[in-house]
Design an enzyme around this catalytic site. Structure first.
Site, PDB file in Angstrom:
ATOM      1  N   ASP A 166      -0.636  -0.523   5.070  1.00  0.00           N
ATOM      2  CA  ASP A 166      -1.935   1.003   5.611  1.00  0.00           C
ATOM      3  C   ASP A 166      -1.283   1.665   6.868  1.00  0.00           C
ATOM      4  O   ASP A 166      -0.795   2.910   6.697  1.00  0.00           O
ATOM      5  CB  ASP A 166      -3.255   1.153   5.234  1.00  0.00           C
ATOM      6  CG  ASP A 166      -4.325   1.828   5.945  1.00  0.00           C
ATOM      7  OD1 ASP A 166      -3.747   3.298   5.136  1.00  0.00           O
ATOM      8  OD2 ASP A 166      -4.403   2.912   6.595  1.00  0.00           O
ATOM      9  N   ASP A 183       0.999  -1.191  -0.084  1.00  0.00           N
ATOM     10  CA  ASP A 183       0.129   0.077   0.265  1.00  0.00           C
ATOM     11  C   ASP A 183       1.088   1.196   0.284  1.00  0.00           C
ATOM     12  O   ASP A 183       2.258   1.608   0.948  1.00  0.00           O
ATOM     13  CB  ASP A 183      -0.320   0.019   0.846  1.00  0.00           C
ATOM     14  CG  ASP A 183      -2.252   0.870   0.711  1.00  0.00           C
ATOM     15  OD1 ASP A 183      -2.379   1.004   0.033  1.00  0.00           O
ATOM     16  OD2 ASP A 183      -2.614   1.430   2.022  1.00  0.00           O
ATOM     17  N   GLY A 184      -0.004   2.517  -0.658  1.00  0.00           N
ATOM     18  CA  GLY A 184       0.783   3.486  -0.332  1.00  0.00           C
ATOM     19  C   GLY A 184      -0.089   4.624  -0.230  1.00  0.00           C
ATOM     20  O   GLY A 184      -0.983   3.858  -0.809  1.00  0.00           O
ATOM     21  N   GLU A 222       2.343   4.058  -4.693  1.00  0.00           N
ATOM     22  CA  GLU A 222       1.894   2.695  -4.754  1.00  0.00           C
ATOM     23  C   GLU A 222       2.849   1.715  -5.508  1.00  0.00           C
ATOM     24  O   GLU A 222       3.364   0.818  -5.545  1.00  0.00           O
ATOM     25  CB  GLU A 222       0.702   2.819  -5.821  1.00  0.00           C
ATOM     26  CG  GLU A 222      -0.433   3.382  -4.694  1.00  0.00           C
ATOM     27  CD  GLU A 222      -0.745   2.092  -3.397  1.00  0.00           C
ATOM     28  OE1 GLU A 222      -0.679   1.377  -3.308  1.00  0.00           O
ATOM     29  OE2 GLU A 222      -2.706   2.637  -2.993  1.00  0.00           O
ATOM     30  N   ASP A 249      -4.105  -2.564  -4.040  1.00  0.00           N
ATOM     31  CA  ASP A 249      -5.186  -1.953  -3.458  1.00  0.00           C
ATOM     32  C   ASP A 249      -5.345  -0.319  -4.391  1.00  0.00           C
ATOM     33  O   ASP A 249      -6.067  -0.113  -4.800  1.00  0.00           O
ATOM     34  CB  ASP A 249      -5.180  -1.301  -2.509  1.00  0.00           C
ATOM     35  CG  ASP A 249      -4.725  -0.455  -1.528  1.00  0.00           C
ATOM     36  OD1 ASP A 249      -3.989  -0.155  -2.263  1.00  0.00           O
ATOM     37  OD2 ASP A 249      -5.071  -0.487  -0.469  1.00  0.00           O
ATOM     38  N   HIS A 305      -9.127  -0.997   2.727  1.00  0.00           N
ATOM     39  CA  HIS A 305      -9.320  -0.211   3.692  1.00  0.00           C
ATOM     40  C   HIS A 305     -11.162  -1.429   4.248  1.00  0.00           C
ATOM     41  O   HIS A 305     -12.058  -1.110   4.675  1.00  0.00           O
ATOM     42  CB  HIS A 305      -9.786   1.162   3.972  1.00  0.00           C
ATOM     43  CG  HIS A 305      -9.078   1.660   3.716  1.00  0.00           C
ATOM     44  ND1 HIS A 305      -7.826   2.644   4.236  1.00  0.00           N
ATOM     45  CD2 HIS A 305      -8.592   2.704   2.729  1.00  0.00           C
ATOM     46  CE1 HIS A 305      -7.163   2.841   4.133  1.00  0.00           C
ATOM     47  NE2 HIS A 305      -7.417   3.231   3.030  1.00  0.00           N
TER      48      HIS A 305
END
Length: 152
Positions: free
Chosen positions: A140, A10-11, A48, A75, A130
């Protein structure tokens, strides 16, 4: 027998552009590695991409990449679609988009493309962010921790 490595990344940023962070979890059976990093002024998309690049680089440095398969969970539709679909046309068109504009983040796309090509078995999967997916949530958290460290 091929060993399977699972990667989650994640980023994100606080502001876009703004201070950004990325995080990755690399799973090798019962072993788990967490890596993260950040930049003081960047974009969500760059973070990302850097999450994916750094995760693959970690695997490349720590495993025989010809004897493993990698399942990647991300994601970011931007990265997933970019590396699996759009990149073929970008490269064919001299790193230009469908509307003939230069591809944004070309430096990172070229790096990710080169890294991905070095793996014999690499599968890209999109997951909803999320949404309570354990390792995506950990990524995250790593990302947010990096952003907070830059905001001090």
């Amino acid at each position: 027998m091929t060993k399977e490595i699972v990667i989650y990344t994640d980023g994100g940023c606080s502001g876009n552009p703004g201070p950004g962070g990325w995080g990755a979890v690399i799973l090798d059976g019962s072993n788990e590695a967490q890596i993260s990093g950040g930049e003081p002024c960047t974009t969500n998309n760059r973070m990302e991409l850097l999450a994916a690049i750094n995760a693959l680089e970690f695997v490349r440095q720590n495993y025989d990449i010809q004897s493993i398969s990698v399942k990647f969970f991300i994601d970011s539709q931007y990265v997933k679609n970019g590396i699996t679909v759009w990149i073929k046309n970008w490269k064919a068109k001299g790193w230009r988009t469908a509307d003939k504009k230069p591809v944004k983040n070309i430096d990172l796309w070229m790096q990710l493309d080169s890294l991905a090509a070095s793996f014999s078995a690499l599968e890209w999967n999109w997951v909803k962010g999320h949404a309570g997916i354990k390792y995506n949530e950990i990524c995250d958290s790593l990302c947010q921790k990096e952003i907070r460290s830059l905001n001090r």
